[in-house]
Design an enzyme around this catalytic site. Structure first.
Site, PDB file in Angstrom:
ATOM      1  N   ASP A  72       7.665  16.607  -2.619  1.00 14.72           N
ATOM      2  CA  ASP A  72       8.433  17.513  -1.765  1.00 14.72           C
ATOM      3  C   ASP A  72       9.674  18.017  -2.495  1.00 14.72           C
ATOM      4  O   ASP A  72       9.627  18.234  -3.702  1.00 14.72           O
ATOM      5  CB  ASP A  72       8.796  16.769  -0.466  1.00 14.72           C
ATOM      6  CG  ASP A  72       8.867  17.677   0.746  1.00 14.72           C
ATOM      7  OD1 ASP A  72       9.802  18.490   0.809  1.00 14.72           O
ATOM      8  OD2 ASP A  72       8.004  17.567   1.632  1.00 14.72           O
TER       9      ASP A  72
ATOM     10  N   HIS B 114      14.278  19.097   3.442  1.00 15.37           N
ATOM     11  CA  HIS B 114      12.883  18.954   3.876  1.00 15.37           C
ATOM     12  C   HIS B 114      12.285  17.597   3.495  1.00 15.37           C
ATOM     13  O   HIS B 114      11.721  16.880   4.326  1.00 15.37           O
ATOM     14  CB  HIS B 114      12.076  20.095   3.270  1.00 15.37           C
ATOM     15  CG  HIS B 114      10.702  20.254   3.808  1.00 15.37           C
ATOM     16  ND1 HIS B 114       9.593  19.695   3.197  1.00 15.37           N
ATOM     17  CD2 HIS B 114      10.230  20.923   4.881  1.00 15.37           C
ATOM     18  CE1 HIS B 114       8.507  20.022   3.879  1.00 15.37           C
ATOM     19  NE2 HIS B 114       8.870  20.766   4.910  1.00 15.37           N
TER      20      HIS B 114
ATOM     21  N   SER C 113       4.524  20.192   8.564  1.00 19.56           N
ATOM     22  CA  SER C 113       5.234  19.358   7.590  1.00 19.56           C
ATOM     23  C   SER C 113       5.726  18.077   8.236  1.00 19.56           C
ATOM     24  O   SER C 113       5.833  17.039   7.587  1.00 19.56           O
ATOM     25  CB  SER C 113       6.456  20.106   7.029  1.00 19.56           C
ATOM     26  OG  SER C 113       6.102  20.966   5.991  1.00 19.56           O
TER      27      SER C 113
END
EC number: 3.4.21.62
Length: 381
Positions: A138, A170, A327
Site C-alpha cells: 500500500d 490509506h 479498500s
C-alpha cells in the site's frame, strides 16, 4: 572590398545553415524525449536462462533504458520511445511489451465490521493472528502509531524511501483493520496479534506504477509473508503483474485484493486488477446491514464480501477516522486469513481460501455479492 563582402555573406550563410541544422536536431531530440514512456518488457520463457546483462543489452540496443529487472518475473521495467517499442516487439527474445500502468488506492470508507465477520468468536478462543506475517502492499504504514505493531517493511517508491511514513493515510488505515492492537486505546483489528509489514508501492497521492507493485509482491515472496493485502488496483491488465501474483499464490501466500470502487455497469464486469486475476481473493464491500455498497465493483470475478462502509481505523499521527471503500473491506479478509492460520498453522493458502468462500453467508446474486459475507468463525472450524 568586394571580396570581403562576399566572404561575410558566405560566413553568414554557413552560420545560418548550421543554426537551422542544430535547431532541427534539437527539435528531433526533444521530440524523441517527449515520446518516452514507462514499459515492462517481458522475455520468452525459452530465454529464462538469458543473463541479466544480455536482457539489458537487448533493451539498450533499441535505445531503451532499463530501470529494474524482476526476480520472479522474466521481465524488466524500462523507459522506451515509440521506435524502441516497435523494435522490441519484433525481437525474437521478447514475449511482450506492455505499458507500466499506474494503480490507485481504492479509498475510502468502524470496527462494527470486526463483529460482523464474527472475529470476536476466534479471539475468545485465544486465536488472534499470532505468528502470521501480513504484508500490507500500500502507501506505507505509520509505525509510530501506538495502536499498531509494524515489524518491518520496504519501500519501492523511488521518491519516498521510508515505508514507515504514510503520506496518504490509506495504508495506515488498512493496517489498523487487519491488526490494530487489543489494548485500552483506539480500535481493534481483526487479527490484533498478527505481524504487520509495510510494503510501500503507492506514493503520497495514492498512486503507484505497476512495476513498484511487482517489486512489492516479490519482496513479500522473498520474505516469506503468509498473507498479502492489496487495497489497490487499476483498470488495465498486465502480464507481468499477473505472473507475480500467481507466483505469490503458488508460493503459499493468501492474496486478498480490492475489487474496486467502480459500482456496477449492467452485465459488464467492473472488477479491477489485480483482483480480476483468478488466483486472488477479490473482495467487495457491504454496509452494516449487509447491503452491497453502491460503489462496490461487480463481476463474475468477485469472490467474497466484507464490511467497507464507514470503517473506523487508524490514521497517521496517532489518530483515527472512518473511510469507505473496497479498500476497507479487503483487510477484513486478510485479517480473517491471519486468524484462520493462527488456529490452523498447517493449512495451505488454498484451504484458507476455500473455507472463507464455502462458509460465507449468502447475500444474493454472485455477480454483485460473490459467495457472500465472510464468516471467519465458521471458516476456522
Amino acid at each position: 572590398m568586394r571580396s570581403k563582402k562576399l566572404w561575410i555573406s558566405l560566413l553568414f550563410a554557413l552560420t545560418l545553415i548550421f543554426t537551422m541544422a542544430f535547431s532541427n536536431m534539437s527539435a528531433q531530440a526533444a521530440g524523441k524525449s517527449s515520446t518516452e514512456k514507462k514499459y515492462i518488457v517481458g522475455f520468452k520463457q525459452t530465454m529464462s536462462a538469458m543473463s541479466s546483462a544480455k536482457k539489458k543489452d537487448v533493451i539498450s540496443e533499441k535505445g531503451g533504458k532499463v530501470q529494474k529487472q524482476f526476480k520472479y518475473v522474466n521481465a524488466a521495467a524500462a523507459t522506451l520511445d515509440e521506435k524502441a517499442v516497435k523494435e522490441l516487439k519484433k525481437d525474437p527474445s521478447v514475449a511482450y511489451v506492455e505499458e507500466d500502468h499506474i494503480a490507485h488506492e481504492y479509498a475510502q470508507s468502524v470496527p462494527y465490521g470486526i463483529s460482523q465477520i464474527k472475529a470476536p468468536a476466534l479471539h475468545s478462543q485465544g486465536y488472534t493472528g499470532s505468528n502470521v506475517k501480513v504484508a500490507v502492499i500500500d502507501s506505507g504504514i505509520d509505525s509510530s502509531h501506538p495502536d499498531l505493531n509494524v515489524r518491518g517493511g520496504a519501500s519501492f517508491v523511488p521518491s519516498e524511501t521510508n515505508p514507515y511514513q504514510d503520506g496518504s493515510s490509506h495504508g495506515t488505515h488498512v493496517a489498523g483493520t487487519i491488526a490494530a492492537l487489543n489494548n485500552s486505546i483506539g480500535v481493534l483489528g481483526v487479527a490484533p496479534s498478527a505481524s504487520l509489514y509495510a510494503v510501500k508501492v503507492l506514493d503520497s497521492t495514492g498512486s503507484g506504477q505497476y512495476s513498484w507493485i511487482i517489486n512489492g509482491i516479490e519482496w513479500a515472496i522473498s520474505n516469506n509473508m503468509d498473507v498479502i493485502n492489496m487495497s489497490l488496483g487499476g483498470p488495465t491488465g498486465s502480464t507481468a503483474l499477473k505472473t507475480v501474483v500467481d507466483k505469490a499464490v503458488s508460493s503459499g501466500i493468501v492474496v486478498a485484493a480490492a475489487a474496486g470502487n467502480e459500482g456496477s455497469s449492467g452485465s459488464t464486469s467492473t472488477v479491477g486488477y489485480p483482483a480480476k486475476y483468478p488466483s486472488t481473493i477479490a473482495v467487495g464491500a457491504v454496509n452494516s446491514s449487509n447491503q452491497r455498497a453502491s460503489f462496490s465493483s461487480a463481476g463474475s470475478e468477485l469472490d467474497v464480501m466484507a464490511p467497507g462502509v464507514s470503517i473506523q481505523s487508524t490514521l497517521p499521527g496517532g489518530t483515527y477516522g472512518a473511510y469507505n471503500g473496497t479498500s476497507m473491506a479487503t483487510p477484513h479478509v486478510a485479517g480473517a486469513a491471519a486468524l484462520i492460520l493462527s488456529k490452523h498453522p498447517t493449512w495451505t493458502n488454498a484451504q484458507v481460501r476455500d473455507r472463507l468462500e464455502s462458509t460465507a453467508t449468502y447475500l444474493g446474486n454472485s455477480f454483485y455479492y460473490g459467495k457472500g459475507l465472510i464468516n471467519v468463525q465458521a471458516a476456522a472450524q
